[in-house]
Each structure stands twice: as structure tokens, then as C-alpha cells.
Scaffold this motif. Structure first.
Motif, PDB file in Angstrom:
ATOM      1  N   MET A  77      42.352  40.715  42.770  1.00 55.56           N
ATOM      2  CA  MET A  77      42.322  41.926  41.931  1.00 55.56           C
ATOM      3  C   MET A  77      41.832  41.606  40.523  1.00 55.56           C
ATOM      4  N   PHE A  78      42.308  40.464  39.964  1.00 56.94           N
ATOM      5  CA  PHE A  78      41.890  40.074  38.615  1.00 56.94           C
ATOM      6  C   PHE A  78      40.370  39.882  38.570  1.00 56.94           C
ATOM      7  N   GLU A  80      38.205  41.126  40.683  1.00 60.95           N
ATOM      8  CA  GLU A  80      37.494  42.381  40.977  1.00 60.95           C
ATOM      9  C   GLU A  80      37.228  43.158  39.691  1.00 60.95           C
ATOM     10  N   LEU A  81      38.098  42.940  38.701  1.00 61.48           N
ATOM     11  CA  LEU A  81      37.851  43.542  37.389  1.00 61.48           C
ATOM     12  C   LEU A  81      36.498  43.057  36.857  1.00 61.48           C
ATOM     13  N   THR A  84      33.517  44.428  39.411  1.00 64.06           N
ATOM     14  CA  THR A  84      33.193  45.865  39.345  1.00 64.06           C
ATOM     15  C   THR A  84      32.547  46.220  38.007  1.00 64.06           C
ATOM     16  N   MET A 207      37.493  40.488  48.636  1.00 64.43           N
ATOM     17  CA  MET A 207      36.798  41.142  47.529  1.00 64.43           C
ATOM     18  C   MET A 207      35.473  41.789  47.902  1.00 64.43           C
TER      19      MET A 207
ATOM     20  N   ARG B  93      42.424  50.493  50.170  1.00 62.34           N
ATOM     21  CA  ARG B  93      43.144  49.231  49.958  1.00 62.34           C
ATOM     22  C   ARG B  93      43.435  49.027  48.464  1.00 62.34           C
ATOM     23  N   TYR B 109      49.406  43.914  36.532  1.00 64.97           N
ATOM     24  CA  TYR B 109      48.509  44.108  37.675  1.00 64.97           C
ATOM     25  C   TYR B 109      48.382  45.569  38.078  1.00 64.97           C
ATOM     26  N   ILE B 112      45.472  46.346  35.768  1.00 65.50           N
ATOM     27  CA  ILE B 112      44.226  45.741  36.255  1.00 65.50           C
ATOM     28  C   ILE B 112      43.702  46.497  37.471  1.00 65.50           C
ATOM     29  N   VAL B 116      40.316  48.790  38.128  1.00 64.45           N
ATOM     30  CA  VAL B 116      39.347  48.502  39.198  1.00 64.45           C
ATOM     31  C   VAL B 116      39.106  49.757  40.035  1.00 64.45           C
ATOM     32  N   ILE B 119      36.910  52.225  38.096  1.00 70.15           N
ATOM     33  CA  ILE B 119      35.496  51.798  38.055  1.00 70.15           C
ATOM     34  C   ILE B 119      34.853  51.981  39.431  1.00 70.15           C
TER      35      ILE B 119
END
Lengths: 280, 128
Positions: A77-78, A80-81, A84, A207, B93, B109, B112, B116, B119
Motif C-alpha cells: 500500500m505504501f 502504491e502511493l 499511482t 500491486m 481490494r 495506513y 495512505i 491511493v 488517485i
């Protein structure tokens, strides 16, 4: 499309799903050349099908990897910042940057990182290090159960800013060229952040679906995604990715490196050739 | 970071199980729809219809007739629906992860992942 061709595409797609699930890439490397060279399908529709294959590999494999604790969801997730936001910048730059030169540059980066992969071919788990303050604050410190070694393997992300920057670059490339850039993601996690190879591959798999989904809308709107062509691709890739995801826990990190290295070399050469105007 | 932490309502293992289930349900639904479409196409062709409706004239990459096509049991509509479910799975997801990190009481998180998601949705619906 004849039934014979559909069966052929289905079988190639199974192989693409297995390789993609193991190497942390989307399987486009097999899908695009097979569709264009073996089945005479237009490159535009082949790339549309490969975007779908990236999402199928990602979701199919990650369902198992997330459950098996091979995917690090925080790392994913980190980063993906980075991918994206990079992809948005890439999409905005697409109008002013010539893709030819970029493909050549990316091809050279991938082949260069293949050279660095060779050095690590024998490495099973990265050396222990004290986690940096940043990695600890972002909770990028964890462990994964290694079925092959029969123990829990601890790890901590190193060089977090470098990894984030590389992922941002991977995002820009995805946005500019419309590719999943799974190989670049594995390189960033394994090479820069020094995560264990299986974790790098499984987290990249997690990802790439998001990266591909971000650009899938564009391909759909352009009419590049033909459901009659995508049906055998999606079914084959999903079956292959499910199979590959069962295989990965049983392999050693060294085995995974031996799968990833040739994939990286082939993607590097394909990317270079595309930059030189040879579509594969 | 606030010193007053929200209560943890989801363990990491439960979180993983939920995310894994979302991915699996998405993938299986997509595969069933696509597989059904493919099987039906062997019977009546991609343009056909199991209810005997006249052959579809629309381009297979045109999704505007999706609902009508599903009702007329058109193979192409089932393949299109499977494709859309597959493409939506990664987005679902990420959305699930926002809720998961919230219930896991990890505010950093949540932020974060929500960013995401924003975006991602913007690039799907705005970038053309």
C-alpha cells in the motif's frame, strides 16, 4: 476465432499465469508475442488483452499470497502511493514525451538490473540489518513464514526513500507506456529495499493489478479490449496464476530468482526492441 | 499521531482473510461469468442469444448493451460482465483495505490507502 485458436490461447495463457505469479510480473511478456506472432492478432488488441492478463495474474495470485502472508500489505500500500501518483504524472507527460526513447531507456534499466540480479542469484535471505527509523515508523518491518526453510523469516525494508523513488519511476513508466511494470517493482523491492525475493514477488503481484486497473479504463474506452479475445486469456491466466501461487511457497528464494532473471532479460530485450520500432 | 488510539477491532490475520476473500470472490465471479459466456458462444456464437433474440450487431468492445444482452442470454454480454468484474476487483481490494486498516486502528495506513483509492478512482474516471 476458431475453437483451436481459443484452446491455443488458453494454454499459452496458463503458462503466462504461472510465470507471472512466480516472477511477480503480469505475464504480458508471453501474452503479447504469442497473440501477435502465433495467432496473428493486432498488436493493439494484444496489448489490451495483456492489461487484462496483468489484473488476472495479480488478483488470482494475490488471493493466495495475502492469505499465506507472503504479500506484505503495508509495503504494497505504501509503495502504491508512489506508483499511482507516478502513473498520473506519466499519463500527463504522455502527450509531450516520445515513447521510443523511453522504451530504450527502460530496456537498458531492466537489462542493467538483470546484471545486478546475477550477483544475487545464490542469495536465499537478505542479511539481517537494524531497521531504519523510517522503516520502523512506516511499519515496514515484518516476517514471513517460509514453508521451504520451515521457519519464520524476519525482514526489514532498507533504503525506503530510494525504493519509493524507484516505485514512483515505475509508476511514471506505467502511465506513459501503459504497461504494468511488474519487473521494475520486483527490482525496486528486492534490489533497493532488500526484501526477501518471495516477498518482493508476492508484493509486486499484489500491486500490479492496481497499476493496470488505473489504466484499464483508457483501454476500454478506446475499444482495445475485445471480450471475445480476452475470455480465453482471462480464464487461462486465472488458472495459471492459481497454480503458480500454490507453487511459490514450496520454492526457495533462489529458485524464484532463477525464474525472475530470464523473465527480466526477456522483458528488457522486448522493451528495447519496441523502442527501436520492432513490436513484439 | 494522536496519543488516543482507536480500539483494534480486526486482527492482522482476520484482515488478511478478508482481503484474500475479496480477491477470491472477484476472481471466481469473473471466471464463472467469462466461462459461461465462452461455453454459450460454442452453442450460438458470440453474436447469438440463447433466448433466440436476433444476432447482436454491436461491436464486442461496446459495453452499452450489457444489461439487455445479459437478459437475452447473449454470450458476449456474459464475457463483458466477467471482464468488468475482473477489472473492478483490484479497486474493491483497495477499498476493502481502507476499512481493514481502520478496523486495525492503523491511522497512518488508513490515510495512505484512502489516498491511493482516491488517485485510482480519479485515474479511472477522469484521465482520458
Amino acid at each position: 476465432m476458431t475453437l483451436g485458436a481459443d484452446v491455443g490461447i488458453f494454454l499459452v495463457s496458463i503458462a503466462a499465469g504461472v510465470v507471472g505469479a512466480l516472477a511477480g510480473v503480469g505475464g504480458g511478456i508471453l501474452i503479447v508475442p504469442a497473440l501477435t506472432l502465433l495467432f496473428g492478432i493486432d498488436i493493439r488488441l494484444a496489448i489490451g488483452a495483456s492489461i487484462v492478463s496483468v489484473i488476472a495474474t495479480s488478483s488470482g495470485a494475490a488471493a493466495a499470497y495475502v492469505r499465506d502472508r507472503l504479500t506484505d500489505m503495508r509495503v504494497g500500500m505504501f509503495l502504491e502511493l508512489a506508483t499511482t501518483t507516478g502513473a498520473v504524472v506519466g499519463a500527463l507527460l504522455a502527450a509531450i514525451v516520445a515513447p521510443g526513447l523511453l522504451y530504450i531507456l527502460l530496456g537498458m534499466v531492466l537489462l542493467g538490473s538483470a546484471g545486478m540480479q546475477v550477483v544475487r542469484l545464490g542469495e536465499e535471505v537478505p542479511p539481517d540489518v537494524e531497521p531504519s527509523g523510517l522503516a520502523a515508523r512506516l511499519r515496514l518491518v515484518s516476517s514471513y513464514p517460509d514453508a521451504r526453510l520451515g521457519r519464520e523469516v524476519p525482514y526489514a525494508a532498507r533504503r525506503v526513500p530510494l525504493g519509493f523513488a524507484l516505485m514512483w519511476g515505475a509508476g511514471v513508466v506505467s502511465g506513459l507506456l501503459g504497461i504494468g511494470s511488474g519487473a521494475l517493482k520486483v527490482v525496486a523491492m528486492d534490489g533497493a529495499m532488500r526484501l526477501p525475493m518471495k516477498v518482493s514477488s508476492a508484493t509486486s503481484n499484489f500491486m500490479i493489478g492496481v497499476t493496470a486497473a488505473a489504466s484499464a479504463g483508457i483501454y476500454l474506452a478506446r475499444g482495445d479490449v475485445d471480450p471475445t479475445l480476452v475470455a480465453p486469456v482471462a480464464l487461462g491466466v486465472l488458472a495459471g496464476a492459481t497454480l503458480g501461487a500454490r507453487l511459490l511457497p514450496r520454492l526457495s528464494n533462489r529458485h524464484v530468482r532463477w525464474v525472475f532473471l530470464p523473465v527480466l532479460v526477456v522483458i528488457g530485450i522486448q522493451t528495447l526492441l519496441r523502442g527501436l520500432g520492432v513490436g513484439l | 499521531m494522536s496519543s488516543r488510539r482507536p480500539p483494534v477491532r480486526l486482527t492482522p490475520d482476520q484482515f488478511r482473510a478478508v482481503v484474500s476473500a475479496v480477491l477470491r470472490i472477484g476472481v471466481v465471479t469473473a471466471a464463472v461469468l467469462t466461462g459461461a459466456g465462452f461455453a454459450m458462444s460454442l452453442l450460438v456464437g458470440w453474436e447469438g442469444s440463447l433466448t433466440g433474440a436476433p444476432p447482436a450487431t454491436a461491436d464486442p468492445t461496446d459495453f452499452s448493451q450489457l444489461v439487455a444482452g445479459l437478459l437475452a442470454l447473449r454470450p458476449i454480454a456474459f464475457a463483458q460482465a466477467g471482464l468488468l468484474v475482473l477489472l473492478a476487483t483490484p479497486v474493491l481490494r483497495v477499498a476493502t483495505s481502507v476499512v481493514g486498516f481502520w478496523l486495525e486502528a492503523d491511522r497512518l495506513y488508513v490515510a495512505i490507502t484512502a489516498l491511493v483509492l482516491a488517485i485510482l478512482l480519479a485515474s479511472i474516471f477522469l484521465v482520458r
